[in-house]
Design a protein around this motif. Structure first.
Motif, PDB file in Angstrom:
ATOM      1  N   ILE A  67      14.330-127.774 -32.363  1.00  0.00           N
ATOM      2  CA  ILE A  67      14.867-128.819 -33.263  1.00  0.00           C
ATOM      3  C   ILE A  67      14.442-128.518 -34.697  1.00  0.00           C
ATOM      4  O   ILE A  67      15.249-128.515 -35.620  1.00  0.00           O
ATOM      5  CB  ILE A  67      14.384-130.229 -32.825  1.00  0.00           C
ATOM      6  N   GLY A  68      13.140-128.237 -34.879  1.00  0.00           N
ATOM      7  CA  GLY A  68      12.622-127.943 -36.224  1.00  0.00           C
ATOM      8  C   GLY A  68      13.303-126.737 -36.832  1.00  0.00           C
ATOM      9  O   GLY A  68      13.696-126.758 -38.001  1.00  0.00           O
ATOM     10  N   TYR A  69      13.455-125.701 -36.027  1.00  0.00           N
ATOM     11  CA  TYR A  69      14.050-124.455 -36.537  1.00  0.00           C
ATOM     12  C   TYR A  69      15.490-124.692 -37.015  1.00  0.00           C
ATOM     13  O   TYR A  69      15.852-124.304 -38.128  1.00  0.00           O
ATOM     14  CB  TYR A  69      14.026-123.395 -35.438  1.00  0.00           C
ATOM     15  N   PHE A  70      16.282-125.366 -36.164  1.00  0.00           N
ATOM     16  CA  PHE A  70      17.689-125.547 -36.542  1.00  0.00           C
ATOM     17  C   PHE A  70      17.862-126.571 -37.666  1.00  0.00           C
ATOM     18  O   PHE A  70      18.756-126.428 -38.495  1.00  0.00           O
ATOM     19  CB  PHE A  70      18.541-125.875 -35.312  1.00  0.00           C
ATOM     20  N   VAL A  71      16.990-127.565 -37.704  1.00  0.00           N
ATOM     21  CA  VAL A  71      17.024-128.495 -38.850  1.00  0.00           C
ATOM     22  C   VAL A  71      16.684-127.719 -40.125  1.00  0.00           C
ATOM     23  O   VAL A  71      17.285-127.931 -41.181  1.00  0.00           O
ATOM     24  CB  VAL A  71      16.048-129.675 -38.628  1.00  0.00           C
ATOM     25  N   GLY A  72      15.734-126.786 -40.016  1.00  0.00           N
ATOM     26  CA  GLY A  72      15.338-125.980 -41.163  1.00  0.00           C
ATOM     27  C   GLY A  72      16.475-125.155 -41.739  1.00  0.00           C
ATOM     28  O   GLY A  72      16.538-124.936 -42.949  1.00  0.00           O
ATOM     29  N   THR A  73      17.397-124.729 -40.881  1.00  0.00           N
ATOM     30  CA  THR A  73      18.499-123.895 -41.382  1.00  0.00           C
ATOM     31  C   THR A  73      19.501-124.711 -42.203  1.00  0.00           C
ATOM     32  O   THR A  73      20.318-124.135 -42.925  1.00  0.00           O
ATOM     33  CB  THR A  73      19.262-123.216 -40.220  1.00  0.00           C
ATOM     34  N   LEU A  74      19.434-126.043 -42.072  1.00  0.00           N
ATOM     35  CA  LEU A  74      20.370-126.884 -42.836  1.00  0.00           C
ATOM     36  C   LEU A  74      19.849-127.095 -44.257  1.00  0.00           C
ATOM     37  O   LEU A  74      18.686-127.444 -44.433  1.00  0.00           O
ATOM     38  CB  LEU A  74      20.542-128.252 -42.169  1.00  0.00           C
ATOM     39  N   PRO A  75      20.689-126.883 -45.242  1.00  0.00           N
ATOM     40  CA  PRO A  75      20.216-127.070 -46.620  1.00  0.00           C
ATOM     41  C   PRO A  75      19.768-128.503 -46.864  1.00  0.00           C
ATOM     42  O   PRO A  75      20.460-129.437 -46.498  1.00  0.00           O
ATOM     43  CB  PRO A  75      21.456-126.743 -47.466  1.00  0.00           C
ATOM     44  N   GLY A  76      18.591-128.633 -47.459  1.00  0.00           N
ATOM     45  CA  GLY A  76      18.125-129.947 -47.882  1.00  0.00           C
ATOM     46  C   GLY A  76      17.466-130.786 -46.805  1.00  0.00           C
ATOM     47  O   GLY A  76      16.973-131.865 -47.079  1.00  0.00           O
ATOM     48  N   ALA A  77      17.455-130.318 -45.547  1.00  0.00           N
ATOM     49  CA  ALA A  77      16.908-131.155 -44.477  1.00  0.00           C
ATOM     50  C   ALA A  77      15.380-131.214 -44.570  1.00  0.00           C
ATOM     51  O   ALA A  77      14.816-132.266 -44.845  1.00  0.00           O
ATOM     52  CB  ALA A  77      17.353-130.630 -43.127  1.00  0.00           C
ATOM     53  N   GLY A  78      14.691-130.115 -44.348  1.00  0.00           N
ATOM     54  CA  GLY A  78      13.242-130.067 -44.559  1.00  0.00           C
ATOM     55  C   GLY A  78      12.401-130.574 -43.404  1.00  0.00           C
ATOM     56  O   GLY A  78      12.907-131.042 -42.377  1.00  0.00           O
ATOM     57  N   GLY A  79      11.073-130.487 -43.593  1.00  0.00           N
ATOM     58  CA  GLY A  79      10.109-130.767 -42.543  1.00  0.00           C
ATOM     59  C   GLY A  79      10.106-132.208 -42.070  1.00  0.00           C
ATOM     60  O   GLY A  79       9.928-132.470 -40.879  1.00  0.00           O
ATOM     61  N   SER A  80      10.312-133.171 -42.990  1.00  0.00           N
ATOM     62  CA  SER A  80      10.246-134.572 -42.582  1.00  0.00           C
ATOM     63  C   SER A  80      11.380-134.911 -41.627  1.00  0.00           C
ATOM     64  O   SER A  80      11.185-135.622 -40.641  1.00  0.00           O
ATOM     65  CB  SER A  80      10.260-135.493 -43.800  1.00  0.00           C
ATOM     66  N   MET A  81      12.557-134.374 -41.889  1.00  0.00           N
ATOM     67  CA  MET A  81      13.709-134.599 -41.011  1.00  0.00           C
ATOM     68  C   MET A  81      13.456-133.937 -39.651  1.00  0.00           C
ATOM     69  O   MET A  81      13.723-134.526 -38.605  1.00  0.00           O
ATOM     70  CB  MET A  81      14.965-134.019 -41.668  1.00  0.00           C
TER      71      MET A  81
END
Lengths: 149, 505
Positions: B267-281
């Motif tokens: 989940i963290g990895y794929f959220v990271g690939t999205l621009p602007g998402a970041g660690g909190s998301m």
């Protein structure tokens, strides 16, 4: 109060956006001989900025006016920090790194604390400036302006 | 496969004392900045950006990687011990970490956080190392129209990810785009928006933008807010942590389960690939997913180590994910990768599809440092200085912010030895301060500024190639793919009105 400040910020942003759009329009026609000119993109961006500003201003005006607590104390310390940085930059080359930075760091320590233990704070400022000088000039090879050239 | 070998052979660079010192120093500085509420690893990296002039690109990028990893796990220290997340990405960690601290199991919670960070960071780095070359190969297939649609997609996603404040995000992005148009036009010899200042002909430099946005704006915010942390400092003084309590028992790890760690990492990895998402998301989504699938959801928020594991695995896996678009397309996923992009640009390296093919040797050491930080530095830092880190909260704020201001202003002088850049940094700091104060996300401004020049160039090139026909964006398959992807994101993030998630940056 917060709402008023926000609206003022939005009006200033709207004025800047309008100024930007006017400058973009003065660059010439956005399309010439079927191709986009350097004016096209800024006109697009300026137009979008004005649109977003207008939406936010309408939203802010429609919202019920918020009133902050009566005893809310407004801090202007950030304004003094901006003033300190501005004069620091002005003095940086004429006064040299040591004097200008020493005064700047001392001023900021005072802004973030109370007007007490001045001698200790002056000593701390001198140490910070000295350590930063060693870090920039000796460790990273950055030449900083000094009174001795 | 060659790239994977290259990364593993780059571990030898860590044997070099200079590289090793910067990686370790970067990790310690990143942890300190992440642990102090109000400061972030982004600020640490912004302050250290000027120093990259005197370092080799490999060393600078390796130090950046370790700061990034440290920034994601350092925030958990104060989140667990005094319920004040040092970084936004550790917000979810506090939900279960602080109750554990209250139950006298604070050190164990820190151990779980470190283990989660270690696993998340390592999985994210391995996925990055394994997948980035393939993504880079795919990115070579994207032509001019596709590049425009991709950049537009990135910018639109960053804006619509700011739920509840999309107009603010849109306006901030426009401000960034405005800043990007200052100076010489990329395709014709015409200067724009310089208003007679020759110093602006080359455009607004990245260095003052980053230093102003993250360092000077932070000092102004702290001066304006004057957060009273005396209670936090007093609480920190009462916290007693022993090294022997750090090690999570095997029974706890079994109860959390490999599935929870791995799912949170993905989940963290794929959220990271999205621009602007970041660690909190990333940590938010992983935490909610863990609660949703748990047999005992009522125990979360009351000291369940599974919540800490999910949150920390996810936010550290974000590090690997966020580097994918930065390295392959030149699109930063969050403020830290935006600064890393700055390091590349400052050193004359153009991020994008060709980077992984032509200059893999520069990138590989950074990925090795990322993996090294996750596997070695996270547990080692906790073991060696963990018991003392909590004392960081007690640091004198007046001295701290004076030092930050000095490093920021002098740092902006370093690039060109000109006071003009210092004034630019001040101007950007004031702008970012007022944007933040009025609820505008500065990350969208930064992305607008970074992506603006390419966005304009690819738009004009695309339309020039198609003789001004705008349907070219729908008839080229690569472009159509990103247009479709944009519509999917607009549907899920704007039209479908999903569950409320934390605001990003």
């Amino acid at each position: 109060m917060l709402l008023n400040r926000q609206i003022i910020f939005l009006y200033v942003t709207l004025a800047v956006s309008v100024g930007y759009l006017v400058t973009a329009l003065s660059l010439g026609s956005p399309i010439a001989e079927g191709t986009l000119t350097p004016a096209f993109f800024p006109i697009l961006v300026g137009g979008a900025a004005i649109l977003f500003c207008s939406i936010l201003i309408v939203q802010a005006l429609r919202a019920a006016p918020e009133t902050g607590p009566a005893d809310e104390v407004r801090s202007y310390a950030h304004v003094w920090v901006v003033v300190a940085i501005f004069f620091y930059i002005l003095a940086f080359k004429p006064l040299g790194y040591f004097l200008s930075s020493g005064l700047f760091v001392f001023a900021l320590i005072l802004l973030f604390s109370k007007f007490e233990k001045m001698v200790l704070k002056a000593i701390i400022s001198a140490v910070i400036v000295g350590v930063a000088f060693v870090m920039f000039q000796q460790l990273f090879g950055v030449r900083l302006p000094t009174q001795w050239g | 496969m060659d790239f994977i070998f290259l990364v593993f052979s780059s571990f030898s660079l860590l044997a070099d004392p200079v590289n090793f010192t910067y990686v370790v120093l970067g990790f310690v500085i990143g942890t300190i900045f992440a642990a102090i509420p109000g400061l972030t690893a982004t600020l640490a990296m912004a302050l250290l950006l000027p120093l990259t002039y005197s370092l080799s690109v490999e060393t600078a990028l390796m130090a950046c990687a370790s700061i990034y990893m440290a920034g994601m796990c350092g925030g958990s220290i104060t989140a667990i011990t005094i319920n004040i997340p040092g970084a936004p990405s550790s917000m979810m960690t506090a939900l279960d970490g602080y109750p554990m601290q209250q139950q006298g199991k604070g050190a164990l919670a820190l151990g779980h956080a470190a283990l989660g960070s270690m696993i998340g960071g390592a999985v994210g780095a391995v996925l990055l190392i394994a997948l980035a070359p393939f993504v880079a190969q795919l990115s070579l297939l994207v032509k001019t129209t596709g590049k425009f649609s991709l950049l537009a997609f990135a910018l639109i996603v960053v804006v619509i990810a700011q739920r509840g404040r999309i107009p603010q995000a849109g306006l901030a992005a426009c401000i960034g785009l405005m800043l990007a148009t200052v100076g010489l036009d990329a395709m014709e010899p015409i200067t724009r928006f310089t208003y007679g200042y020759s110093s602006l002909t080359a455009g607004i430099d990245l260095m003052p933008v980053i230093i102003g946005t993250f360092a000077i704006a932070e000092v102004l915010t702290q001066a304006s807010a004057r957060t009273d942390i005396s209670a936090a400092a007093a609480a920190a003084d009462n916290v007693k942590i022993r090294r022997r309590d750090f090690l999570p028992p095997l029974s706890d790890i079994r109860k959390i389960g490999f599935g929870c760690y791995f799912k949170s990492c993905l989940i963290g990895y794929f959220v990271g690939t999205l621009p602007g998402a970041g660690g909190s998301m990333g940590s938010f989504l992983a935490y909610t997913e863990t609660v949703r699938t748990s047999d005992e959801p009522e125990t979360f928020g009351k000291g369940n180590p599974k919540g800490i594991a999910a949150s920390e695995s996810a936010n550290n896996a974000v590090c690997g994910g966020a580097m994918v678009p930065m390295l392959t397309f030149g699109i930063p996923g969050d403020p830290i990768t935006a600064i890393m992009l700055g390091v590349l640009v400052i050193n004359g390296i153009q991020p994008g599809p060709q980077l992984m093919a032509d200059q893999a040797g520069l990138i590989a050491p950074m990925l090795a440092a990322l993996l090294f930080s996750a596997l070695v530095l996270i547990p080692l830092t906790l073991w060696l200085i963990g018991p003392y880190f909590i004392r960081i909260v007690s640091v004198r704020k007046d001295v701290l912010y004076a030092v930050i201001a000095l490093l920021a202003v002098v740092g902006s002088y370093v690039a060109t030895y000109s006071t003009f850049q210092m004034f630019m940094a001040l101007g950007m700091g004031v702008l970012a301060f007022y944007l933040r104060r009025n609820g505008f996300p500065v990350i969208t401004m930064l992305l607008g500024y970074i992506l603006g020049p390419n966005l304009e160039e690819f738009l004009r090139r695309s339309l020039a190639l198609s003789n001004g026909d705008p349907t070219t964006f729908f008839t080229n398959p690569d472009s159509l793919f990103f247009v479709g992807l944009t519509l999917v994101f607009v549907y899920f993030l704007v039209i479908r009105k999903p569950a409320k998630t934390p605001a990003v940056v």
